[in-house]
Write an enzyme that holds these catalytic residues in place. Structure first.
Site, PDB file in Angstrom:
ATOM      1  N   ASP A   1      91.641  62.203  16.266  1.00  0.00           N
ATOM      2  CA  ASP A   1      91.197  61.931  14.896  1.00  0.00           C
ATOM      3  C   ASP A   1      89.722  61.550  14.926  1.00  0.00           C
ATOM      4  O   ASP A   1      89.226  61.036  15.926  1.00  0.00           O
ATOM      5  CB  ASP A   1      92.009  60.805  14.259  1.00  0.00           C
ATOM      6  CG  ASP A   1      91.859  60.846  12.742  1.00  0.00           C
ATOM      7  OD1 ASP A   1      92.529  61.678  12.108  1.00  0.00           O
ATOM      8  OD2 ASP A   1      91.044  60.086  12.201  1.00  0.00           O
TER       9      ASP A   1
ATOM     10  N   ARG B   1     106.064  63.189  16.828  1.00  0.00           N
ATOM     11  CA  ARG B   1     105.576  62.041  16.048  1.00  0.00           C
ATOM     12  C   ARG B   1     106.681  61.004  15.802  1.00  0.00           C
ATOM     13  O   ARG B   1     106.399  59.829  15.608  1.00  0.00           O
ATOM     14  CB  ARG B   1     105.031  62.594  14.731  1.00  0.00           C
ATOM     15  CG  ARG B   1     104.506  61.644  13.744  1.00  0.00           C
ATOM     16  CD  ARG B   1     103.161  61.081  14.142  1.00  0.00           C
ATOM     17  NE  ARG B   1     102.677  60.265  13.051  1.00  0.00           N
ATOM     18  CZ  ARG B   1     103.216  59.105  12.705  1.00  0.00           C
ATOM     19  NH1 ARG B   1     104.193  58.604  13.419  1.00  0.00           N
ATOM     20  NH2 ARG B   1     102.763  58.447  11.660  1.00  0.00           N
TER      21      ARG B   1
ATOM     22  N   ARG C   1      93.215  71.375  10.838  1.00  0.00           N
ATOM     23  CA  ARG C   1      94.400  70.479  10.861  1.00  0.00           C
ATOM     24  C   ARG C   1      95.674  71.234  11.222  1.00  0.00           C
ATOM     25  O   ARG C   1      96.754  70.889  10.757  1.00  0.00           O
ATOM     26  CB  ARG C   1      94.558  69.754   9.522  1.00  0.00           C
ATOM     27  CG  ARG C   1      93.319  68.982   9.074  1.00  0.00           C
ATOM     28  CD  ARG C   1      93.057  67.743   9.897  1.00  0.00           C
ATOM     29  NE  ARG C   1      93.992  66.698   9.642  1.00  0.00           N
ATOM     30  CZ  ARG C   1      93.789  65.673   8.815  1.00  0.00           C
ATOM     31  NH1 ARG C   1      92.662  65.571   8.168  1.00  0.00           N
ATOM     32  NH2 ARG C   1      94.698  64.743   8.653  1.00  0.00           N
TER      33      ARG C   1
ATOM     34  N   ARG D   1     101.463  67.692  10.486  1.00  0.00           N
ATOM     35  CA  ARG D   1     102.806  67.380   9.969  1.00  0.00           C
ATOM     36  C   ARG D   1     103.575  68.538   9.356  1.00  0.00           C
ATOM     37  O   ARG D   1     104.783  68.456   9.196  1.00  0.00           O
ATOM     38  CB  ARG D   1     102.709  66.248   8.937  1.00  0.00           C
ATOM     39  CG  ARG D   1     102.507  64.905   9.576  1.00  0.00           C
ATOM     40  CD  ARG D   1     102.050  63.899   8.559  1.00  0.00           C
ATOM     41  NE  ARG D   1     100.783  64.340   7.986  1.00  0.00           N
ATOM     42  CZ  ARG D   1     100.112  63.676   7.051  1.00  0.00           C
ATOM     43  NH1 ARG D   1     100.601  62.574   6.564  1.00  0.00           N
ATOM     44  NH2 ARG D   1      98.948  64.130   6.610  1.00  0.00           N
TER      45      ARG D   1
ATOM     46  N   TYR E   1      84.223  56.068   5.804  1.00  0.00           N
ATOM     47  CA  TYR E   1      85.480  55.367   6.115  1.00  0.00           C
ATOM     48  C   TYR E   1      85.222  53.932   6.586  1.00  0.00           C
ATOM     49  O   TYR E   1      85.966  53.012   6.246  1.00  0.00           O
ATOM     50  CB  TYR E   1      86.264  56.126   7.195  1.00  0.00           C
ATOM     51  CG  TYR E   1      86.927  57.374   6.657  1.00  0.00           C
ATOM     52  CD1 TYR E   1      88.121  57.294   5.945  1.00  0.00           C
ATOM     53  CD2 TYR E   1      86.360  58.629   6.830  1.00  0.00           C
ATOM     54  CE1 TYR E   1      88.731  58.433   5.435  1.00  0.00           C
ATOM     55  CE2 TYR E   1      86.959  59.769   6.321  1.00  0.00           C
ATOM     56  CZ  TYR E   1      88.136  59.671   5.629  1.00  0.00           C
ATOM     57  OH  TYR E   1      88.738  60.780   5.105  1.00  0.00           O
TER      58      TYR E   1
HETATM   59  O1  CP3 Z   1      92.727  70.008  13.253  1.00  0.00           O
HETATM   60  C1  CP3 Z   1      93.614  69.546  14.011  1.00  0.00           C
HETATM   61  O2  CP3 Z   1      94.780  69.942  14.008  1.00  0.00           O
HETATM   62  C2  CP3 Z   1      93.234  68.491  15.028  1.00  0.00           C
HETATM   63  C3  CP3 Z   1      93.591  67.158  14.669  1.00  0.00           C
HETATM   64  C4  CP3 Z   1      92.858  66.421  13.563  1.00  0.00           C
HETATM   65  C5  CP3 Z   1      93.454  65.329  12.893  1.00  0.00           C
HETATM   66  N1  CP3 Z   1      92.520  64.785  12.084  1.00  0.00           N
HETATM   67  C6  CP3 Z   1      94.841  64.869  13.087  1.00  0.00           C
HETATM   68  C7  CP3 Z   1      95.467  64.009  12.076  1.00  0.00           C
HETATM   69  C8  CP3 Z   1      91.562  66.558  13.066  1.00  0.00           C
HETATM   70  C9  CP3 Z   1      90.501  67.611  13.389  1.00  0.00           C
HETATM   71  C10 CP3 Z   1      91.356  65.501  12.140  1.00  0.00           C
HETATM   72  C11 CP3 Z   1      90.078  65.287  11.451  1.00  0.00           C
HETATM   73  C12 CP3 Z   1      89.992  64.281  10.392  1.00  0.00           C
HETATM   74  N2  CP3 Z   1      90.609  63.065  10.327  1.00  0.00           N
HETATM   75  C13 CP3 Z   1      89.144  64.394   9.265  1.00  0.00           C
HETATM   76  C14 CP3 Z   1      88.210  65.546   8.985  1.00  0.00           C
HETATM   77  C15 CP3 Z   1      88.887  66.725   8.450  1.00  0.00           C
HETATM   78  C16 CP3 Z   1      89.431  66.590   7.058  1.00  0.00           C
HETATM   79  O3  CP3 Z   1      90.618  66.850   6.899  1.00  0.00           O
HETATM   80  O4  CP3 Z   1      88.658  66.278   6.153  1.00  0.00           O
HETATM   81  C17 CP3 Z   1      89.326  63.244   8.501  1.00  0.00           C
HETATM   82  C18 CP3 Z   1      88.640  62.940   7.191  1.00  0.00           C
HETATM   83  C19 CP3 Z   1      90.244  62.396   9.182  1.00  0.00           C
HETATM   84  C20 CP3 Z   1      90.721  61.043   8.788  1.00  0.00           C
HETATM   85  C21 CP3 Z   1      92.169  61.015   8.576  1.00  0.00           C
HETATM   86  N3  CP3 Z   1      93.108  61.081   9.573  1.00  0.00           N
HETATM   87  C22 CP3 Z   1      92.840  60.898   7.350  1.00  0.00           C
HETATM   88  C23 CP3 Z   1      92.167  60.815   6.001  1.00  0.00           C
HETATM   89  C24 CP3 Z   1      94.212  60.876   7.633  1.00  0.00           C
HETATM   90  C25 CP3 Z   1      95.350  60.645   6.675  1.00  0.00           C
HETATM   91  C26 CP3 Z   1      95.560  61.737   5.740  1.00  0.00           C
HETATM   92  C27 CP3 Z   1      96.286  62.879   6.384  1.00  0.00           C
HETATM   93  O5  CP3 Z   1      95.881  64.026   6.200  1.00  0.00           O
HETATM   94  O6  CP3 Z   1      97.273  62.608   7.043  1.00  0.00           O
HETATM   95  C28 CP3 Z   1      94.365  61.046   9.029  1.00  0.00           C
HETATM   96  C29 CP3 Z   1      95.623  61.124   9.791  1.00  0.00           C
HETATM   97  C30 CP3 Z   1      95.850  62.349  10.626  1.00  0.00           C
HETATM   98  N4  CP3 Z   1      94.913  62.935  11.437  1.00  0.00           N
HETATM   99  C31 CP3 Z   1      97.073  63.064  10.756  1.00  0.00           C
HETATM  100  C32 CP3 Z   1      96.836  64.104  11.663  1.00  0.00           C
HETATM  101  C33 CP3 Z   1      97.817  65.103  12.179  1.00  0.00           C
HETATM  102  C34 CP3 Z   1      98.401  62.709  10.101  1.00  0.00           C
HETATM  103  C35 CP3 Z   1      98.918  61.444  10.711  1.00  0.00           C
HETATM  104  C36 CP3 Z   1     100.369  61.435  11.056  1.00  0.00           C
HETATM  105  O7  CP3 Z   1     100.862  62.283  11.802  1.00  0.00           O
HETATM  106  O8  CP3 Z   1     101.025  60.521  10.581  1.00  0.00           O
END
Ligand code: CP3
Length: 355
Positions: free
Chosen positions: A74, A38, A25, A29, A151
């Site tokens: 995502d 964003r 990740r 943010r 999910y």
């Molecule tokens: O690793 C990276 O930087 C690449 C981008 C990436 C995102 N999500 C961007 C994101 C990756 C590899 C993911 C994977 C992801 N997404 C997972 C598996 C990894 C983990 O953390 O367990 C899961 C379960 C998700 C589902 C997801 N997406 C959730 C639960 C959320 C909300 C919670 C949170 O951490 O924000 C997201 C949103 C998300 N995905 C954001 C980002 C940068 C934040 C959204 C925003 O900018 O408003």
């Protein structure tokens, strides 16, 4: 040609001069530069706009100094493409307004062709790859079928994961039907990402650890193995990160994965002794250590590098994603500490290269 290919070499346990490091990740943010992009676009628009996705993919390479980029996207774009309406709610996380609960819900999930239906992801990969111009490798990723199903069935606000567990125990046929459809889709998706330019792929099995060892094999691992056997690839390594699956690491090491990702609740040295011959290991610092003073972070980096020990086959990472309220300076410090402290564990390689 990739100039800094330490990450790819470590994935294949080939000699390296120091341990490579990236952060799950990392495009997110905690970076003010990410938040600036964003501000102009909502999350899903960012995912769907290759120029924006490529821009934030490269930010941590420039700002934090990581040894690999991971494409910004995502895991939930797959269920969305299959017809499930997805909303990212700022304070709540992802929401599926019509979760999958019945055979009818399962039947309307579209069979997608990821190369076409998720072309925007492939375009982002191709663009990010071009803009990186070989500085570091680019990682593509997907959720595991089990984690995606979680999910898709829960919808939002998971409490005890009781909804997905109810479906799994009361209608295992439906669960397996969807998991199988997802496995084929994920394999096509990762193959298309490799075709578009990804140098490695990672499967995120964030919720594998919710399952008993037996259920893990049946509902998660079997589909991960199927995906790995179906991916069309040349040398591109496959990383599997399955959180909280201590009892199943040996089976996971036999899934066909090149690299097994570890969370922070297990000792990487102990794991190396059991599966380190078969696979490289990725991890595994507690993400909350980035709230600690620099000296504490450095000590923990040294401890983890020491626990893995000498030689290649270690990709340094956190044991889960970086948290949004971490200071970027801490991420920078972590990367620098790994770069400085890891040389000692690869001395022979460094000496041989100097000779
Ligand atoms: O690793 C990276 O930087 C690449 C981008 C990436 C995102 N999500 C961007 C994101 C990756 C590899 C993911 C994977 C992801 N997404 C997972 C598996 C990894 C983990 O953390 O367990 C899961 C379960 C998700 C589902 C997801 N997406 C959730 C639960 C959320 C909300 C919670 C949170 O951490 O924000 C997201 C949103 C998300 N995905 C954001 C980002 C940068 C934040 C959204 C925003 O900018 O408003």
């Amino acid at each position: 040609m990739i100039k800094n290919d330490l990450f790819l070499r470590a994935c294949k346990k080939q000699p390296v001069e120091r341990t490579p490091v990236w952060i799950m990740r990392q495009a997110g943010r905690y970076l003010p530069e990410y938040r600036a992009v964003r501000e102009k676009a909502d999350f899903l628009t960012m995912c769907r706009t290759p120029e924006l996705a490529a821009e934030v993919t490269i930010q941590p390479v420039d700002i934090i100094g990581v040894d690999a980029a991971i494409i910004f996207s995502d895991i939930l774009v797959i269920p969305e493409a299959m017809g499930m309406e997805l909303e990212m709610i700022e304070s709540k996380g992802p929401v599926f307004h019509h979760p999958v609960r019945t055979d009818e819900d399962g039947a309307v999930l579209k069979q997608i062709d990821p190369a076409k239906d998720l072309k925007y992801v492939m375009d982002a990969v191709t663009l990010a790859k071009r803009e990186l111009s070989g500085r570091v490798p680019l990682i593509g990723f997907s959720g595991s079928p089990w984690t995606l199903l979680t999910y898709m069935v829960e919808g939002s606000g998971m409490k005890n994961f009781s909804v997905v567990k109810k479906l799994m125990y009361n209608n295992p046929l439906l669960a397996h039907k969807i998991l199988d459809k997802l496995a084929v889709t994920v394999a096509d998706y990762l193959s298309a990402k490799i075709e578009a330019g990804a140098d490695a792929v990672q499967i995120f099995d964030t919720w594998g650890g919710l399952l008993s060892p037996e259920d893990y094999k049946e509902f998660s691992l079997s589909y991960i193995s199927k995906i790995i056997s179906l991916i069309k690839r040349k040398q591109q390594p496959v990383i599997v990160f399955s959180k909280g699956v201590h009892q199943s690491l040996e089976e996971l090491a036999s899934s066909g994965a090149d690299v097994v990702g570890l969370d922070w609740t297990i000792d990487i040295g102990t794991v190396r002794k059991t599966i380190g011959e078969k696979v490289a290991l990725q991890g595994n610092m507690d993400p909350t250590l980035l709230y600690a003073p620099d000296e504490k972070i450095r000590d923990e980096v040294k401890r983890i590098l020491g626990a893995y020990g000498s030689g290649s086959g270690h990709v340094f990472n956190l044991g889960h994603g970086i948290l949004p309220d971490v200071e970027p300076e801490k991420a920078k410090a972590l990367v620098q500490f790994v770069k400085d402290e890891s040389k000692a564990f690869h001395r022979k390689v460094a000496e041989a290269q100097r000779e």
